[in-house]
Each structure stands twice: as C-alpha cells, then as structure tokens.
Design a protein around this motif. Structure first.
Motif, PDB file in Angstrom:
ATOM      1  N   PHE A  65       0.847  -1.192   0.000  1.00  0.00           N
ATOM      2  CA  PHE A  65       0.000   0.000   0.000  1.00  0.00           C
ATOM      3  C   PHE A  65       0.880   1.238   0.000  1.00  0.00           C
ATOM      4  O   PHE A  65       2.062   1.203   0.362  1.00  0.00           O
ATOM      5  CB  PHE A  65      -0.938   0.017   1.211  1.00  0.00           C
ATOM      6  N   VAL A  66       0.290   2.358  -0.435  1.00  0.00           N
ATOM      7  CA  VAL A  66       0.912   3.670  -0.269  1.00  0.00           C
ATOM      8  C   VAL A  66       0.102   4.429   0.764  1.00  0.00           C
ATOM      9  O   VAL A  66      -1.113   4.222   0.915  1.00  0.00           O
ATOM     10  CB  VAL A  66       0.995   4.451  -1.599  1.00  0.00           C
ATOM     11  N   VAL A  67       0.795   5.318   1.497  1.00  0.00           N
ATOM     12  CA  VAL A  67       0.146   6.030   2.590  1.00  0.00           C
ATOM     13  C   VAL A  67       0.882   7.339   2.830  1.00  0.00           C
ATOM     14  O   VAL A  67       2.106   7.416   2.681  1.00  0.00           O
ATOM     15  CB  VAL A  67       0.132   5.158   3.874  1.00  0.00           C
ATOM     16  N   LEU A  68       0.140   8.383   3.177  1.00  0.00           N
ATOM     17  CA  LEU A  68       0.764   9.635   3.598  1.00  0.00           C
ATOM     18  C   LEU A  68       1.220   9.483   5.043  1.00  0.00           C
ATOM     19  O   LEU A  68       0.413   9.156   5.915  1.00  0.00           O
ATOM     20  CB  LEU A  68      -0.221  10.798   3.491  1.00  0.00           C
ATOM     21  N   PRO A  97       4.330  13.783  -0.863  1.00  0.00           N
ATOM     22  CA  PRO A  97       4.963  12.481  -1.102  1.00  0.00           C
ATOM     23  C   PRO A  97       4.414  11.421  -0.148  1.00  0.00           C
ATOM     24  O   PRO A  97       4.302  11.656   1.058  1.00  0.00           O
ATOM     25  CB  PRO A  97       6.441  12.750  -0.847  1.00  0.00           C
ATOM     26  N   ALA A  98       4.081  10.281  -0.690  1.00  0.00           N
ATOM     27  CA  ALA A  98       3.578   9.166   0.109  1.00  0.00           C
ATOM     28  C   ALA A  98       4.662   8.114   0.269  1.00  0.00           C
ATOM     29  O   ALA A  98       5.665   8.115  -0.455  1.00  0.00           O
ATOM     30  CB  ALA A  98       2.344   8.550  -0.556  1.00  0.00           C
ATOM     31  N   GLU A  99       4.463   7.221   1.223  1.00  0.00           N
ATOM     32  CA  GLU A  99       5.385   6.112   1.442  1.00  0.00           C
ATOM     33  C   GLU A  99       4.797   4.827   0.866  1.00  0.00           C
ATOM     34  O   GLU A  99       3.575   4.635   0.865  1.00  0.00           O
ATOM     35  CB  GLU A  99       5.649   5.937   2.934  1.00  0.00           C
ATOM     36  N   GLU A 112       4.508  -8.110  10.146  1.00  0.00           N
ATOM     37  CA  GLU A 112       5.692  -7.273   9.954  1.00  0.00           C
ATOM     38  C   GLU A 112       5.461  -6.254   8.841  1.00  0.00           C
ATOM     39  O   GLU A 112       5.047  -6.596   7.734  1.00  0.00           O
ATOM     40  CB  GLU A 112       6.901  -8.134   9.601  1.00  0.00           C
ATOM     41  N   LEU A 113       5.762  -4.992   9.156  1.00  0.00           N
ATOM     42  CA  LEU A 113       5.649  -3.891   8.209  1.00  0.00           C
ATOM     43  C   LEU A 113       7.036  -3.464   7.745  1.00  0.00           C
ATOM     44  O   LEU A 113       7.952  -3.330   8.564  1.00  0.00           O
ATOM     45  CB  LEU A 113       4.941  -2.695   8.844  1.00  0.00           C
ATOM     46  N   THR A 114       7.196  -3.221   6.434  1.00  0.00           N
ATOM     47  CA  THR A 114       8.478  -2.801   5.886  1.00  0.00           C
ATOM     48  C   THR A 114       8.266  -1.597   4.974  1.00  0.00           C
ATOM     49  O   THR A 114       7.486  -1.668   4.014  1.00  0.00           O
ATOM     50  CB  THR A 114       9.149  -3.933   5.084  1.00  0.00           C
ATOM     51  N   ARG A 115       8.959  -0.505   5.273  1.00  0.00           N
ATOM     52  CA  ARG A 115       8.897   0.690   4.419  1.00  0.00           C
ATOM     53  C   ARG A 115       9.876   0.514   3.265  1.00  0.00           C
ATOM     54  O   ARG A 115      11.047   0.209   3.472  1.00  0.00           O
ATOM     55  CB  ARG A 115       9.259   1.933   5.227  1.00  0.00           C
ATOM     56  N   LEU A 116       9.388   0.720   2.042  1.00  0.00           N
ATOM     57  CA  LEU A 116      10.205   0.496   0.853  1.00  0.00           C
ATOM     58  C   LEU A 116      10.608   1.781   0.139  1.00  0.00           C
ATOM     59  O   LEU A 116      11.634   1.815  -0.531  1.00  0.00           O
ATOM     60  CB  LEU A 116       9.462  -0.405  -0.133  1.00  0.00           C
ATOM     61  N   ALA A 117       9.792   2.812   0.220  1.00  0.00           N
ATOM     62  CA  ALA A 117      10.084   4.047  -0.507  1.00  0.00           C
ATOM     63  C   ALA A 117       9.326   5.205   0.131  1.00  0.00           C
ATOM     64  O   ALA A 117       8.301   5.001   0.794  1.00  0.00           O
ATOM     65  CB  ALA A 117       9.709   3.919  -1.983  1.00  0.00           C
ATOM     66  N   GLY A 118       9.827   6.413  -0.085  1.00  0.00           N
ATOM     67  CA  GLY A 118       9.181   7.603   0.454  1.00  0.00           C
ATOM     68  C   GLY A 118       8.804   8.607  -0.600  1.00  0.00           C
ATOM     69  O   GLY A 118       8.526   9.766  -0.279  1.00  0.00           O
ATOM     70  N   ASP A 119       8.766   8.187  -1.876  1.00  0.00           N
ATOM     71  CA  ASP A 119       8.498   9.113  -2.972  1.00  0.00           C
ATOM     72  C   ASP A 119       7.337   8.664  -3.846  1.00  0.00           C
ATOM     73  O   ASP A 119       7.280   8.994  -5.026  1.00  0.00           O
ATOM     74  CB  ASP A 119       9.752   9.291  -3.828  1.00  0.00           C
ATOM     75  N   ALA A 120       6.416   7.906  -3.270  1.00  0.00           N
ATOM     76  CA  ALA A 120       5.290   7.387  -4.052  1.00  0.00           C
ATOM     77  C   ALA A 120       4.174   8.422  -4.151  1.00  0.00           C
ATOM     78  O   ALA A 120       4.145   9.413  -3.422  1.00  0.00           O
ATOM     79  CB  ALA A 120       4.764   6.107  -3.417  1.00  0.00           C
ATOM     80  N   LEU A 123      10.479  -1.925  -8.200  1.00  0.00           N
ATOM     81  CA  LEU A 123      11.203  -2.088  -6.946  1.00  0.00           C
ATOM     82  C   LEU A 123      11.314  -3.556  -6.590  1.00  0.00           C
ATOM     83  O   LEU A 123      10.308  -4.274  -6.560  1.00  0.00           O
ATOM     84  CB  LEU A 123      10.482  -1.325  -5.829  1.00  0.00           C
ATOM     85  N   GLU A 124      12.528  -4.024  -6.361  1.00  0.00           N
ATOM     86  CA  GLU A 124      12.752  -5.383  -5.889  1.00  0.00           C
ATOM     87  C   GLU A 124      12.582  -5.396  -4.375  1.00  0.00           C
ATOM     88  O   GLU A 124      13.322  -4.717  -3.651  1.00  0.00           O
ATOM     89  CB  GLU A 124      14.152  -5.859  -6.270  1.00  0.00           C
ATOM     90  N   ILE A 125      11.623  -6.172  -3.890  1.00  0.00           N
ATOM     91  CA  ILE A 125      11.250  -6.099  -2.483  1.00  0.00           C
ATOM     92  C   ILE A 125      12.375  -6.574  -1.569  1.00  0.00           C
ATOM     93  O   ILE A 125      12.712  -5.906  -0.583  1.00  0.00           O
ATOM     94  CB  ILE A 125       9.966  -6.902  -2.240  1.00  0.00           C
ATOM     95  N   ALA A 126      12.974  -7.705  -1.862  1.00  0.00           N
ATOM     96  CA  ALA A 126      13.987  -8.268  -0.972  1.00  0.00           C
ATOM     97  C   ALA A 126      15.200  -7.356  -0.838  1.00  0.00           C
ATOM     98  O   ALA A 126      15.697  -7.101   0.265  1.00  0.00           O
ATOM     99  CB  ALA A 126      14.403  -9.651  -1.457  1.00  0.00           C
ATOM    100  N   ALA A 127      15.688  -6.851  -1.954  1.00  0.00           N
ATOM    101  CA  ALA A 127      16.887  -6.003  -1.942  1.00  0.00           C
ATOM    102  C   ALA A 127      16.561  -4.531  -1.752  1.00  0.00           C
ATOM    103  O   ALA A 127      17.465  -3.719  -1.513  1.00  0.00           O
ATOM    104  CB  ALA A 127      17.663  -6.185  -3.245  1.00  0.00           C
TER     105      ALA A 127
END
Length: 379
Positions: free
Chosen positions: A96-99, A110-112, A122-130, A161-165
């Motif tokens: 998901f994306v979220v502000l 910019p959303a995350e 478990e929650l993992t942040r992947l990006a901050g520019d969505a 975006l490759e999730i694992a890396a």
C-alpha cells in the motif's frame, strides 16, 4: 484517500460506480495478481482495514465469521487520509501507499510505499516518494512492485522495486497533463500502464530503456477500474458510453497483445438501453468476469458473472446494489461494497459485505469505513 466528515473513500467508491459524477461528465465533454496453483482444499481468510482518523487497523477474519476478526497491524497516517492498497495480495504480502503522519494532508504530498506480511504482522517501508493517487501492483511472483512517483519538474515515473533487496529502477517517465497509472508488472519486468490524455485512455507496455509500446486505445474518454486476468493475458476495465441520453459505464476486456481490439464484456443488442455496471473483477480461474449492476428501475440488483461455466447466481441485497471487490482464490466467497440506493447518482448508505456459497450476505460491522485488501491462505 482523504477522509472528512463524509468518507472520501465512500465518495470514491461512488466514483468507481458512476464516474465521479459531474467531474467525469465534464471529462466526457473534454475528451484494484495471480496466486499460482493452490491446493484444492485450501481455505482463505479475508484481509481488510478499518479507517481511523490517524491510523488504519488491518484485520484478518474467516469469511463466514467476519466479526471474529484478528488485529494484524496498525498503520499511522496523515490526519484524515487512509492507505491505498494494491488491488491484490501476493501470497502473504499486502502492499500500500500512505501519507505519513507528518505529511501535509494533500494529494500532492509524497507518500510512502510499504509492504505488510499479513501472516506475521511485519511492516516494511520500501520508498518515500510514491504518489498517494496511484495504487502499487505486484509482479506475478510477488518479488517486485510497480509504483508511480512524481518528480520535482512535474513529470511522472513508473518505478520497479525489488522487495527483498529494496533496489529501485525507473522504467518509464513522462510529462502528462492527466496522468499515467500502473496496471501490471509482468514476469519479464515489463510494465503495463494506462495514460489519460485529450485522446482519452491508451494502454501501453514499456520495458526499461525502451520506448513505450501502444497496446490498445480502450476508450475515447476516461477508462478506469482496471483488473488483470489471472493468466495475465488480458485486462478488464470500465469505460463510459451514452445510452438513452445518459452516460453509463460498462465493462470491457482487452488482450495485452499489440494492436488489440477492446470488446464489450456483455454485448448489448443494437438500440438496447444499457444499465450501469460497476467494478469488474475476474473469477479465480479467469473464465468469468463479475460486475455490479445498478438497481434502477428495480428495488435491488445482484452482481452478475459474465462468462464461465454456468456461473452461480449471487444473492441480491434487500435494497440497492453491490460493487464487487474480490473473489477468494477458491471461488467460494465474494467481498462486495453494498449500497442501499438505486444507482450511482443516488447510492445511499454503504456497507462491506461477504457473499457466501450458501447465499448468505454477511455484513462486516465497523464504526468507520472498511477497505478491502485481499485474501490470506490458511496454513
């Protein structure tokens, strides 16, 4: 999406029904991942979120007992805004994306981008520019995500975006007045997306470092509610057309081959008065397409499945109509957003309901709006 006193997601759901009312009427003038083979006896639990003013709470529940829910995670967000989830889960993962809480509560903030392992919480942040206005999508293996970001110059980019890396690469960028939106990320890394312009809606495929390939022109106007077939070979969507002096939205299907010709999911006889259709979702085997239908001129209308081998009749609400959200992968349960009004212009009150194999309608109780995320296979 943003929440005010009246839920903006509810209004968006009506927009998914009616085409944003006046906005799309003006636009007319201007112009929500396969899971692979599953064990035949597998069972699934419903995954959904409940909107909160400052945080959304994610739950899982058995579809035949949706009120016996289990809290999985709490997702903080900017005041009045909710998560925008991917249209389908990939195994145990939801995206998901979220502000973020500190963001200005605006659509251009910019959303995350996050993934949630629903089984572990478990929650993992992947990006901050969505972009909050474009839902991410998984690739068929659930190893990569495709999302949209907007650069400082106003151009939009599709990012793989490759999730694992947690490695990212821009696949395609464009300056557009109307926007480009992810549809699918194919197994070979190619992205499917649609672009809105003064020409209407156009569907493209693009590979990293290559020029976009036009696949089809789905509509001269705004097409929306895109869903990829389980085999990835075609997509369904809604497109507006005029019938009996009003604009209605109808389900269409187009193959993802180059120069494909869109076809109506349920062709009508010449001159027939068309009813509004809502939110096409594929059956798990891909043989049919389930759509909602407006109740008008009747009191109520059940969702219907087009195609497939003798699809079972779905139970109708006592009053109103249903907007399909997603089938469980075993094809036994269907999550819907139900409205007690007659059509998209007068949708009435909204509720979140699970339709069961026995023909039951199991309403999910909540103090605020519920957001469908997907289905989790039981261990």
């Amino acid at each position: 999406m943003c929440r005010m006193t009246v839920s903006r997601r509810a209004l968006r759901a009506v927009a998914v029904l009616a085409g944003l009312g006046v906005v799309l009427a003006v636009a007319w003038l201007l112009l929500g991942t396969p899971e692979g083979d599953e064990p035949p006896d597998a069972t699934y639990r419903l995954v959904f979120a409940e909107f909160g003013l400052l945080a959304d709470r994610v739950y899982v529940a058995a579809p035949d007992a949706p009120d016996e829910r289990e809290l999985v995670a709490s997702v903080p967000h900017a005041r009045g805004w909710s998560i925008t989830p991917a249209p389908a889960m990939a195994g145990d993962l939801a995206a998901f994306v979220v502000l973020p809480p500190e963001a200005a509560p605006r659509r251009d903030s910019p959303a995350e981008l996050w993934v949630l392992d629903v089984r572990s919480g478990e929650l993992t942040r992947l990006a901050g520019d969505a972009d909050i206005m474009a839902a991410p999508v998984f690739d068929p293996e659930g190893a990569h995500l495709l999302y949209r970001r907007t650069r400082a110059d106003g151009s939009q980019e599709l990012v793989r975006l490759e999730i694992a890396a947690q490695a990212r690469r821009a696949i395609h960028g464009a300056v557009t007045d109307f926007g480009l939106y992810p549809v699918a990320l194919e197994a070979d890394g190619a992205a499917l997306y649609f672009e809105l312009s003064v020409r209407g809606t156009e569907l493209y495929r693009v590979r990293e470092g290559a020029e976009p390939e036009l696949i089809a022109h789905p509509s001269d106007h705004i097409a929306r509610d895109w869903r990829v077939a389980p085999d990835g070979a075609s997509v369904a969507y809604l497109a507006p057309q005029v019938s009996a002096e009003r604009v209605v939205h109808r389900a269409w299907v187009v193959a993802v081959d180059a120069d494909a010709e869109p076809r109506a999911a349920s062709p009508a006889a010449p001159g027939a008065v068309l009813s509004e259709q809502f939110s096409p979702v594929w059956t798990p085997d891909g043989s049919g397409l389930t759509v909602g239908v407006e109740a008008f001129p009747d009191i109520s209308a059940a969702a219907v499945t087009i195609g497939g081998d003798e699809p079972p009749a779905l139970p109708a609400p006592e009053q109103g109509f249903d907007v399909p959200l997603g089938w469980s992968p075993d094809g036994r349960y269907l999550a819907v957003r139900s409205f007690d009004g007659r059509d998209a212009a007068e949708p009435g009150r909204e509720s979140f309901v699970v339709l069961s194999p026995a023909g039951d309608r199991l309403a999910v109780a909540a103090e605020s709006e519920l957001i469908h995320i997907g289905w989790l296979r039981d261990e």
